[in-house]
Design an enzyme around this catalytic site. Structure first.
Site, PDB file in Angstrom:
ATOM      1  CB  SER A  57      12.624  49.156  88.214  1.00  0.00           C
ATOM      2  OG  SER A  57      12.722  50.198  89.143  1.00  0.00           O
TER       3      SER A  57
ATOM      4  CG  HIS B 223       8.365  52.289  87.876  1.00  0.00           C
ATOM      5  ND1 HIS B 223       9.368  52.581  86.961  1.00  0.00           N
ATOM      6  CD2 HIS B 223       8.944  51.535  88.842  1.00  0.00           C
ATOM      7  CE1 HIS B 223      10.500  52.023  87.374  1.00  0.00           C
ATOM      8  NE2 HIS B 223      10.271  51.384  88.501  1.00  0.00           N
TER       9      HIS B 223
END
Length: 254
Positions: A84, A234
């Site tokens: 990320s 995620h």
């Protein structure tokens, strides 16, 4: 200097966590990489974990931090895994300092611009008033009013620590995030290209890397491949660490 946890001997491997994360999130995987012949450096990026707080919160600054960390630890050339925000930092670092990077693994983030999408999380974090000396249970109850996902709340709760007896605090620099959050979504400039082997790993249930992003990824990372871990979101490295590790180690050992 950035705080880090170093484990193992062998080729240096840097691991960069995501937004609101810290090195502790990667402890188990880091130990696995160390057992497989790497000297693993799990970093706390600025304004996160045990690293320093700063009013400056940009990818340029985080890239400079990583460069200075490598210089201070005599790391001439490294492999990098970034998730990320850490993945975006790793992309910027590899493209601006290609001489420092052998191979790059990017976890669930593309080189594109991302609009601000952490409003609910920040609202929950800002709702915690530490002057009232809340307990850990009190903090979680407040976060639950804003953040329905249990896993996300547990991820955030890892940032709680005892500032002093009876006084909790967050390790990250929340005031700076409140004013600089837009910087996290920044895209790679068109001229930033990294030609060494790069692996993108995305979560099958995540929307961070779409099929429509593949062309843009190839423009910035010509020698790249993209793998998908099915049925994870995620936080793919936490949801299916076994497959994440297998994909990563196969790529790094090639």
């Amino acid at each position: 200097m950035l705080y880090s946890k170093i484990e193992g001997e062998g080729k240096p491997l840097l691991i960069l966590h995501g937004f609101l994360g810290m090195s502790d999130n990667w402890k188990t995987l880091g130990t696995q990489f160390a057992a497989d012949g790497f000297q693993v450096h799990i970093l706390d990026l600025r304004n996160h974990g045990r690293s320093f707080h700063s009013d400056v919160f940009t990818y340029e600054a985080m890239v400079q931090d990583v460069l200075e960390y490598c210089q201070a630890n005599n790391l001439d050339k490294v492999d990098i895994i970034g998730h990320s925000m850490g993945g975006k930092t790793a992309m910027f670092f590899a493209a601006t300092h290609p001489e420092k990077v052998n191979k790059l693994i990017v976890a669930d983030i593309a080189p594109k611009y991302y609009s601000q999408h952490h409003q609910d999380i920040l609202a929950g974090l800002n709702a915690v008033d530490f002057s009232l000396k809340p307990s850990r249970n009190d903090v979680e109850a407040i976060l639950a009013e804003y953040i329905s996902d249990f896993g996300t709340r547990q991820f955030l709760m890892k940032n709680l620590y005892w500032l002093e007896p009876g006084q909790l605090a967050f390790r990250f620099n929340l005031p700076v995030f409140n004013t600089n959050l837009e910087a996290i979504g920044k895209e790679l400039d068109a001229n930033l290209i990294f030609n060494n082997p790069t692996l993108f790993i995305r979560g099958g249930a995540s929307r961070y890397i779409l099929d429509s992003d593949f062309e843009n990824i190839k423009q910035h990372f010509p020698d790249s491949s993209i793998e998908t871990i099915p049925n994870v979101g995620h936080w793919l490295h936490a949801e299916n660490p076994k497959m994440f590790y297998e994909l990563s180690i196969e790529f790094l050992k090639k």
